[in-house]
Design a protein around this motif. Sequence first.
Motif, PDB file in Angstrom:
ATOM      1  N   GLY A  89       0.814  -1.208   0.000  1.00  0.00           N
ATOM      2  CA  GLY A  89       0.000   0.000   0.000  1.00  0.00           C
ATOM      3  C   GLY A  89       0.848   1.260   0.000  1.00  0.00           C
ATOM      4  N   ASP A  90       1.922   1.263   0.785  1.00  0.00           N
ATOM      5  CA  ASP A  90       2.816   2.425   0.820  1.00  0.00           C
ATOM      6  C   ASP A  90       3.466   2.659  -0.538  1.00  0.00           C
ATOM      7  OD1 ASP A  90       2.238   2.845   3.477  1.00  0.00           O
ATOM      8  OD2 ASP A  90       4.035   1.846   4.233  1.00  0.00           O
ATOM      9  N   PHE A  92       2.253   1.668  -3.545  1.00  0.00           N
ATOM     10  CA  PHE A  92       1.215   2.129  -4.471  1.00  0.00           C
ATOM     11  C   PHE A  92       0.860   3.593  -4.217  1.00  0.00           C
ATOM     12  CE2 PHE A  92      -0.556  -2.473  -4.754  1.00  0.00           C
ATOM     13  CZ  PHE A  92       0.415  -2.785  -5.695  1.00  0.00           C
ATOM     14  N   LYS A  93       0.796   3.960  -2.944  1.00  0.00           N
ATOM     15  CA  LYS A  93       0.458   5.342  -2.589  1.00  0.00           C
ATOM     16  C   LYS A  93       1.515   6.315  -3.114  1.00  0.00           C
ATOM     17  CE  LYS A  93      -0.860   5.693   1.595  1.00  0.00           C
ATOM     18  NZ  LYS A  93      -0.793   5.785   3.083  1.00  0.00           N
ATOM     19  N   LYS A  96       1.119   6.836  -6.901  1.00  0.00           N
ATOM     20  CA  LYS A  96       0.001   7.713  -7.235  1.00  0.00           C
ATOM     21  C   LYS A  96       0.323   9.162  -6.904  1.00  0.00           C
ATOM     22  CE  LYS A  96      -4.175   6.159  -6.360  1.00  0.00           C
ATOM     23  NZ  LYS A  96      -5.319   5.581  -5.624  1.00  0.00           N
ATOM     24  N   SER A  97       1.068   9.378  -5.826  1.00  0.00           N
ATOM     25  CA  SER A  97       1.451  10.741  -5.461  1.00  0.00           C
ATOM     26  C   SER A  97       2.415  11.345  -6.482  1.00  0.00           C
ATOM     27  CB  SER A  97       2.090  10.763  -4.069  1.00  0.00           C
ATOM     28  OG  SER A  97       3.361  10.135  -4.080  1.00  0.00           O
ATOM     29  N   ALA A 117      -4.043  -4.574  -1.022  1.00  0.00           N
ATOM     30  CA  ALA A 117      -3.524  -3.242  -1.353  1.00  0.00           C
ATOM     31  C   ALA A 117      -4.094  -2.752  -2.683  1.00  0.00           C
ATOM     32  CB  ALA A 117      -1.997  -3.276  -1.406  1.00  0.00           C
ATOM     33  N   LYS A 120      -7.599  -1.523  -2.207  1.00  0.00           N
ATOM     34  CA  LYS A 120      -7.684  -0.255  -1.478  1.00  0.00           C
ATOM     35  C   LYS A 120      -7.225   0.936  -2.313  1.00  0.00           C
ATOM     36  CE  LYS A 120      -6.180   1.983   2.818  1.00  0.00           C
ATOM     37  NZ  LYS A 120      -5.428   1.800   4.091  1.00  0.00           N
ATOM     38  N   HIS A 121      -6.150   0.757  -3.081  1.00  0.00           N
ATOM     39  CA  HIS A 121      -5.533   1.889  -3.785  1.00  0.00           C
ATOM     40  C   HIS A 121      -5.856   1.949  -5.275  1.00  0.00           C
ATOM     41  CE1 HIS A 121      -3.069   3.066  -0.311  1.00  0.00           C
ATOM     42  NE2 HIS A 121      -2.936   1.773  -0.087  1.00  0.00           N
ATOM     43  N   PHE A 122      -6.399   0.864  -5.835  1.00  0.00           N
ATOM     44  CA  PHE A 122      -6.748   0.862  -7.253  1.00  0.00           C
ATOM     45  C   PHE A 122      -8.158   0.304  -7.439  1.00  0.00           C
ATOM     46  CE2 PHE A 122      -2.072   0.715  -7.395  1.00  0.00           C
ATOM     47  CZ  PHE A 122      -1.820   1.771  -8.264  1.00  0.00           C
ATOM     48  N   GLN A 123      -9.090   0.923  -6.774  1.00  0.00           N
ATOM     49  CA  GLN A 123     -10.482   0.486  -6.870  1.00  0.00           C
ATOM     50  C   GLN A 123     -10.980   0.641  -8.310  1.00  0.00           C
ATOM     51  OE1 GLN A 123     -12.863   2.593  -4.015  1.00  0.00           O
ATOM     52  NE2 GLN A 123     -11.732   1.826  -2.257  1.00  0.00           N
TER      53      GLN A 123
END
Length: 279
Positions: A89-90, A92-93, A96-97, A117, A120-123
């Motif tokens: 998740g970190d 992927f985040k 995206k940032s 992950a 959560k991050h690529f719905q």
Amino acid sequence: REMAGFDLSASTVSNAMVELDVEIKKFRERSLSEHSYPYLIVDARYENIRKHGHIVKEAVLIVVGITERGCREVLGFSIGDSESETSWGDLFKSLKSRGLHGVELIVSDAHSGIIKAIGKHFQGVAWQRCRVHFQRELLNRVSYKDRRELSADLKSIFASENKRHCQLVADEVSIKWEKRYPVVSKLLADSTQNCLTIKGFPALHQLRLSSTNMLERQMRVLKTRTRVVSIFPNESSCERYIGALLIETHESWLEESQFSQYVKMPVENDDDYNTDYAR
């Protein structure tokens, strides 16, 4: 000294490491907003690192992207305690940032941390379960004498271009193996659909993106290089070494994509050719 025939002072080595750290930091923080990346391939491998007087295995998480033009890029990497939802998740985040956008499909194995992950991050993004990992898992659950038969059945599942037909064949294979291997039968019934996601994409894309094989080849290259080190003295040294190798790979891919603009190459027999993703 043994390789080059001359000595290097400690300060020279330190200065080189400082320069390398700057380059790796720049690489990991570069903007990704210039291109869209419809396809992501993610995978991880483990390295031995000395921490607090003990040798532990830590996960090296790597994300590769395919641009809208079909060019491969190493988008990012990180080192974590494991392939947990938090670790992925970190990463992927952070992508995206940096401007990662346009993702339509993510290819990975079925590790629970990755799946959570991604959710959560690529719905809304489609997920393709690595077909090779799936087949390998099933084959490992049967006796040696049954592997050839099961392997042939698994190949028959993915032979058709029609997704519905593939699922029908999977159901038949599941029923066939139900008495001998109930666990294999259940996996076929419950998980095959995730291996067929790519069937909704163009045919040539299906050929290249049904598994994480492309990234796994790079993982094997990393392994041959890191095997020389064996045990990294700390996490920073591992991050520095892996980062340098991934920058090398990334730049090699960029050179290939530039070369392909001027020379038309056959795509059928070249697993490492970039632009066949776009074609």
